[in-house]
Design an enzyme around this catalytic site. Sequence first.
Site, PDB file in Angstrom:
ATOM      1  N   TRP A   1       0.841  -1.366  -0.090  1.00 34.64           N
ATOM      2  CA  TRP A   1      -0.067   0.069   0.032  1.00 34.64           C
ATOM      3  C   TRP A   1       1.077   1.180   0.198  1.00 34.64           C
ATOM      4  CZ3 TRP A   1      -2.292   2.688   4.796  1.00 34.64           C
ATOM      5  CH2 TRP A   1      -3.270   3.712   4.580  1.00 34.64           C
TER       6      TRP A   1
ATOM      7  N   ASP B   1      -0.638  -5.342   9.507  1.00 33.94           N
ATOM      8  CA  ASP B   1      -1.649  -4.535   8.977  1.00 33.94           C
ATOM      9  C   ASP B   1      -2.821  -5.266   8.588  1.00 33.94           C
ATOM     10  OD1 ASP B   1      -3.390  -2.790   7.629  1.00 33.94           O
ATOM     11  OD2 ASP B   1      -1.936  -1.518   6.387  1.00 33.94           O
TER      12      ASP B   1
ATOM     13  N   LYS C   1     -13.337  -1.193   6.183  1.00 36.64           N
ATOM     14  CA  LYS C   1     -13.850  -2.172   5.206  1.00 36.64           C
ATOM     15  C   LYS C   1     -15.049  -3.243   5.922  1.00 36.64           C
ATOM     16  CE  LYS C   1     -10.032  -0.487   3.707  1.00 36.64           C
ATOM     17  NZ  LYS C   1      -9.526   0.547   2.550  1.00 36.64           N
TER      18      LYS C   1
HETATM   19  N1  KET Z   1      -3.911  -0.465   5.616  1.00 33.48           N
HETATM   20  C1  KET Z   1      -4.246  -0.810   4.376  1.00 33.48           C
HETATM   21  C2  KET Z   1      -3.416  -2.010   3.727  1.00 33.48           C
HETATM   22  C3  KET Z   1      -5.029  -0.360   3.412  1.00 33.48           C
HETATM   23  O1  KET Z   1      -5.378  -0.826   2.163  1.00 33.48           O
HETATM   24  C4  KET Z   1      -5.804   0.479   4.082  1.00 33.48           C
HETATM   25  C5  KET Z   1      -6.783   1.379   3.001  1.00 33.48           C
HETATM   26  C6  KET Z   1      -5.492   1.109   5.495  1.00 33.48           C
HETATM   27  C7  KET Z   1      -4.661   0.342   6.094  1.00 33.48           C
HETATM   28  C8  KET Z   1      -6.230   2.245   5.869  1.00 33.48           C
HETATM   29  O2  KET Z   1      -7.481   2.053   6.604  1.00 33.48           O
HETATM   30  P1  KET Z   1      -8.326   3.099   7.288  1.00 33.48           P
HETATM   31  O3  KET Z   1      -8.632   2.157   8.472  1.00 33.48           O
HETATM   32  O4  KET Z   1      -9.358   3.505   6.635  1.00 33.48           O
HETATM   33  O5  KET Z   1      -7.418   4.199   7.761  1.00 33.48           O
HETATM   34  N2  KET Z   1      -6.816   1.381   1.896  1.00 33.48           N
HETATM   35  C9  KET Z   1      -7.583   1.906   1.033  1.00 33.48           C
HETATM   36  C10 KET Z   1      -8.004   3.470   1.126  1.00 33.48           C
HETATM   37  C11 KET Z   1      -6.779   4.248   1.268  1.00 33.48           C
HETATM   38  O6  KET Z   1      -5.801   4.234   0.290  1.00 33.48           O
HETATM   39  O7  KET Z   1      -6.855   5.210   2.241  1.00 33.48           O
HETATM   40  C12 KET Z   1      -7.073   1.678  -0.560  1.00 33.48           C
HETATM   41  O8  KET Z   1      -5.954   1.222  -0.476  1.00 33.48           O
HETATM   42  O9  KET Z   1      -7.459   2.058  -1.619  1.00 33.48           O
END
Ligand code: KET
Length: 404
Positions: free
Chosen positions: A130, A211, A252
């Site tokens: 990511w 993660d 998610k």
């Molecule tokens: N870790 C990973 C691997 C991940 O794909 C995301 C979000 C997050 C953490 C962050 O999640 P949050 O709990 O909402 O802070 N990924 C999607 C959105 C982004 O880029 O923020 C994506 O990869 O499209």
Amino acid sequence: MFEHVEPFAGDPILSLNEDFQKDPRPGKINLSIGIYFDDAGRIPVLDSVRRAEQQVVARDAPKPYLPIEGAANFRAAVQALLFGAEHEAIAAGRVATIQSVGSSGGLKVGADFIARWLPGSEVWVSDPSWENHRSMFEGAGLAVHDYPYYDGASGGLAFDAMCKALRGLPAKSVVLLHACCHNPTGVDLTPAQWDALVPILVEGELLPYLDLAYQGFGDSIVEDAYALRALAAARDRAGRSLSFFVANSFSKSMSLYGERCGALSVVCADAGEATNVLGQLKFTVRRNYSSPPIHGGQIVAAVLTEPALRRDWEAELAAMRERIQAMRRSLHGVLAAKMPDRDFGYFLHQRGMFSYTGLSPRQVDRLREEFAVYLVRSGRMCVAGLNRSNVEATARAMAAVLAD
Ligand code: KET
């Protein structure tokens, strides 16, 4: 004052999603950001989550500041979700958990902790990962490197190369690992591969940083927690446990993106260490944003702890997972029929929200410009953006750019 301030180059995921929103073309298809859309193309409000939210609102409770570390009921529920309620590490009080502003917030608080308390440590992330991982750890002042992960030739895991690279790292190196549903490739370790990796981490005295953003999108909640439970069970030759970080997200799994709700847990050697680690995490939070918001955490705590809500949530999560798998099969079916000489099997093997298509940045640009189909420029497709109305058009567009 600000003449020297440079323009922001934009974020490879979030800026693309903004471009999609502005695109006036009616048949546009958003396979960029990691968000689950339902078959009608909407971000669902899960029924379990709606009922939990109604309960939270009906309490009509005052809104004091939460403690710096977040709400106690949320933190306890997260620990039980991650490790299982009866887990030895929880009973021993050696897990320090804070409620965080999304798992992004947790990842960054953990990165700041590492920069302060393990200042000689450098960070290794999978190649690819990511995009924001590198950005966050570098933002905390840490040096970030890659370890081999994705094997382009097979569309699978370069497991031997990965193990070899990790075996060579200095003690206390931080190893960022995707616990399940790897972003961006959809390529995961099997349980047997996790079992083979754990001794490398233990013997190398490495610091795993998991993660877990897609729990429940690979298999069940418990199966998707395999990596962290294997790490929690690991012991070195002297019988000492392994210390590690886990940042987990409800964005998610509960479709709660904008509530910004996640957690950071640090598994420590004993309760004394965990107390001090928790204290320092609190210090980091206090001087950044002071304490997390109430609302999302209380919804999550209700869903996790009330049996009827929990049962319904697990069923809704399973339905999201199964719909994504059905879309993988549809896309694969149409593409395999259109281009029988090409192997699209990766759509079937890769897990979770993403597939790594192998499309070049130029092909991705063509998809967007000519067909209004949005993927991340790395070639990552969010399969969770497909539905029965757009899968055919997506396959046609992909076949067109691939045939060129
Ligand atoms: N870790 C990973 C691997 C991940 O794909 C995301 C979000 C997050 C953490 C962050 O999640 P949050 O709990 O909402 O802070 N990924 C999607 C959105 C982004 O880029 O923020 C994506 O990869 O499209």
